[in-house]
Write an enzyme that holds these catalytic residues in place. Structure first.
Site, PDB file in Angstrom:
ATOM      1  N   ASP A 482       1.004  -1.495   0.627  1.00  0.00           N
ATOM      2  CA  ASP A 482      -0.123   0.054  -0.085  1.00  0.00           C
ATOM      3  C   ASP A 482       0.618   1.104  -0.334  1.00  0.00           C
ATOM      4  O   ASP A 482       2.037   1.362   0.434  1.00  0.00           O
ATOM      5  CB  ASP A 482      -0.782   0.010   1.235  1.00  0.00           C
ATOM      6  CG  ASP A 482      -2.423   1.261   1.171  1.00  0.00           C
ATOM      7  OD1 ASP A 482      -3.539   0.996   0.938  1.00  0.00           O
ATOM      8  OD2 ASP A 482      -1.636   2.102   1.269  1.00  0.00           O
ATOM      9  N   ILE A 483       0.967   2.041  -1.288  1.00  0.00           N
ATOM     10  CA  ILE A 483       1.108   3.166  -1.433  1.00  0.00           C
ATOM     11  C   ILE A 483       0.793   4.138   0.468  1.00  0.00           C
ATOM     12  O   ILE A 483       0.182   4.934   1.131  1.00  0.00           O
ATOM     13  CB  ILE A 483       1.033   4.513  -2.147  1.00  0.00           C
ATOM     14  CG1 ILE A 483       1.297   3.140  -3.744  1.00  0.00           C
ATOM     15  CG2 ILE A 483       1.719   5.221  -2.110  1.00  0.00           C
ATOM     16  CD1 ILE A 483       0.631   3.969  -4.510  1.00  0.00           C
ATOM     17  N   GLU A 525      -4.862   2.597  -3.802  1.00  0.00           N
ATOM     18  CA  GLU A 525      -3.229   2.573  -3.653  1.00  0.00           C
ATOM     19  C   GLU A 525      -3.148   0.874  -3.756  1.00  0.00           C
ATOM     20  O   GLU A 525      -1.865   1.067  -3.234  1.00  0.00           O
ATOM     21  CB  GLU A 525      -2.907   3.510  -2.619  1.00  0.00           C
ATOM     22  CG  GLU A 525      -3.336   3.656  -1.682  1.00  0.00           C
ATOM     23  CD  GLU A 525      -4.886   3.958  -1.245  1.00  0.00           C
ATOM     24  OE1 GLU A 525      -4.301   4.483  -0.065  1.00  0.00           O
ATOM     25  OE2 GLU A 525      -5.333   4.016  -2.241  1.00  0.00           O
TER      26      GLU A 525
END
Length: 630
Positions: A482-483, A525
């Site tokens: 996950d960003i 994301e």
């Protein structure tokens, strides 16, 4: 009738005298120049193999290396160049070289290096390079009945048979027709260089003879399923076993034949009727063959065109045929060519595409006529191939001389044009439909922004891979990422920049993946890597490399000086250690991902769903997770 027989003799004489040099050129794009080093020795039967039984050797156009004993020596078949027959324990074959002058005798053991080709149905090695390696006894002939002459096992081999003389014709060469003791008919062929050495007065009709020679085949068109001949080149090989009946028998037969001449005119009329019926039958057979060939499913344009040309020439509707089709750019390209006369092939080479596009086909039609005229061939007819969107190409019928097609030929050619045009248009429609189906399928399983696989494809993929992993007991790791602080990216720089960052992370994932790995965008994301790695250390090392690659990358974005850096939090779950079904492994990887988040982000964590497992998170960076590049 004598004039007709003389015409037949003249035609056969011209065909046979041209035989040694009228070899068939290799097909475009398949025949290569001779390799520098000869291939390993092979049995002659191996180079003559015809697995699909289409009368054409499977090894055609290939260079091969064989050894055999000469059974017809130099000079017997032609006075210039080289044309001999050799055989080994498995079979026989002809060796041909237009310019070679190697003197070979019966019993010479030679090694030959040449290209497998077909002349008038007879396999031969063209451009043969020959070396005499030993001297041995002449090959012993095999005793066979005339009915076995068409057996491929005897082609090219020295055989002996016997029968009664039916007819004898002499020109530059000799043809003797026999009825064998088994009732089958067989033709003896005496080559031009030796025909004068035979004393033909000893072989009147009815004489029973024994003939020794080499079995071959001389057939003017495909399929090469008849036209078998026994080549006899020495007078001693044609022996009289029993003289013909007494002269008065022949006089009686002559009187009967003379009486039969009364019916000649009536029989001539019957012959004309039968010829018309034969032509009509040939027309129907051609159309039936075309309908069957063009109805075969999943044939490409080139295959459809080639089958049409081959059928038209096989059934003698035309001596040569060419099919030219427009490509996607509108250029007219030659896609198929066929001929019943090998001597025409050099004039049928591909002269290159005709460009620019010509929607109506009129300009290209005139250019085709000019090209045909330059080859010296006669243009029987040129037909546009009609389609719903205009002309799709041309079918061209050729002849050694310019002439108009007969009514039967024109009807058959026009029918062939319609059938081919419909088959080509159908093939294009099916091709477009398949392409659209592939594109639609790709849209269904692919994320539009990143071009990674989506969640739908992930479910299908895991439905196959999880059972495989269960059977192996290992082999998969789930890497969820996950960003970090992605909302801050969107709020600060806008959603367009956010999309660019997501697409850039997807590119880095694609670059890090191997052929057995599957990168997936789950949404927003969030991403997932299904890694073909069953070892914990290997999976963690892979995740750490991916984290470092993303953290060290500068995303070049408009309006952001020196680019933008982002970090990712990663969670890892391993099949067999953290679960054995897709849902459990996805939850384990997701829980490990959130442990990375809670631990400060920009790190890798291993799932701790099992007792005793510890967090192996990697060192992190600034918890802010997004830092402008220095």
């Amino acid at each position: 009738m004598p004039s007709l027989r003389a015409l037949m003799f003249l035609t056969l004489a011209l065909a046979t005298s041209a035989a040694p040099c009228a070899t068939r050129p290799a097909a475009t794009g398949t025949t290569a120049s001779a390799p520098q080093q000869p291939a390993a020795l092979e049995a002659i039967a191996a180079v003559r193999t015809d697995a699909n039984r289409d009368t054409v050797p499977d090894r055609r156009h290939q260079w091969v290396h064989v050894r055999g004993t000469v059974n017809i020596p130099s000079g017997a078949l032609r006075s210039q160049g080289l044309y001999v027959f050799v055989q080994d324990a498995t079979g026989g074959i002809a060796l041909y070289n237009r310019s070679s002058t190697v003197p070979l005798s019966e019993g010479d053991i030679v090694e030959a290096w040449g290209r497998v080709e077909l002349y008038r149905g007879a396999p031969q090695l063209e451009d043969a390079r020959i070396q005499v390696v030993a001297r041995g006894p002449s090959a012993a002939p095999l005793a066979i009945g005339a009915s076995l002459a068409s057996d491929p096992a005897y082609q090219g081999r020295l055989v002996r048979t016997q029968g009664r003389v039916d007819t004898l014709s002499l020109d530059n060469f000799g043809l003797m027709h026999l009825t064998g003791d088994d009732g089958a008919r067989l033709t003896l062929f005496i080559p031009e260089p030796v025909v004068s050495r035979f004393d033909w007065k000893h072989f009147p009709q009815g004489t029973r003879v024994r003939a020794t020679g080499v079995m071959s085949i001389h057939k003017p068109r495909w399929p090469y399923n008849e036209g078998y001949q026994l080549i006899v080149y020495r007078p001693a090989d044609l022996q009289v076993l029993q003289p013909p009946p007494p002269a008065w028998h022949r006089w009686l037969l002559g009187a009967i034949a003379a009486g039969g001449g009364v019916f000649g005119l009536g029989l001539l009329g019957l012959y004309v009727m039968r010829e018309r019926q034969r032509a009509r039958r040939n027309e129907l057979q051609t159309l039936s063959a075309l309908s069957a060939a063009l109805a075969t499913a999943d044939l490409g344009e080139q295959q459809l065109a080639r089958r049409t040309c081959e059928i038209l020439t096989t059934y003698r509707i035309t001596e040569a045929a060419i099919a030219q089709i427009y490509d996607a750019e509108g250029c007219l390209r030659q896609v198929a060519v066929a001929t019943a006369d090998p001597s025409l092939e050099p004039a049928l080479h591909d002269a290159g595409p005709l460009c620019p596009p010509d929607p109506g086909g009129e300009t290209h039609g005139r250019q085709i006529e000019a090209r045909v005229a330059a080859t010296g061939l006669g243009l029987m007819a040129i037909y546009p191939l009609p389609a719903s969107a205009g002309t799709i190409g041309f079918l061209i019928a050729l002849s050694p001389r310019r002439r108009q097609p007969s009514r039967m030929q024109e009807r058959t050619l026009l029918a062939a044009v319609k059938l081919l045009a419909m088959a080509l248009e159908k093939a294009r429609i099916q091709s477009r439909a398949r392409e659209e189906q592939r594109e639609l399928q790709q849209l269904v399983i692919t994320d539009e922004l990143t071009q990674l696989c989506n969640r739908r494809f992930l479910e299908e993929y895991l439905s196959v891979q999880i059972p495989l992993a269960l059977r192996r007991g290992r082999g998969l790791s789930f890497v969820a990422l996950d960003i970090d602080h992605f909302k801050h990216v969107n709020d600060t720089y806008g959603h367009a920049v956010g999309d660019r960052v997501i697409a850039g992370v997807a590119d880095l994932m694609r670059a890090a993946s191997r052929s057995a790995d599957l990168p997936v965008r789950l949404g927003g994301e969030e991403f997932l890597f299904v890694v073909a790695e069953g070892d914990v250390d290997g999976a963690m090392a892979f995740a750490e490399r991916l984290r470092q690659a993303i953290a060290g990358h500068r995303f070049a974005l408009e309006g952001i000086e020196d680019g933008l850096r982002v970090t990712v939090s990663i969670g890892v779950a391993v099949f067999g250690l953290h679960g054995e079904d897709a849902d459990t492994l996805l939850r384990a990887a997701d829980e490990a991902l959130y442990r990375s988040k809670r631990g400060g982000r920009d790190r890798v964590a291993l799932s701790d769903r099992l007792a005793g497992m510890r967090d192996l998170a990697s060192p992190g960076v600034d918890p802010g997770g997004v830092t402008p590049a220095p």
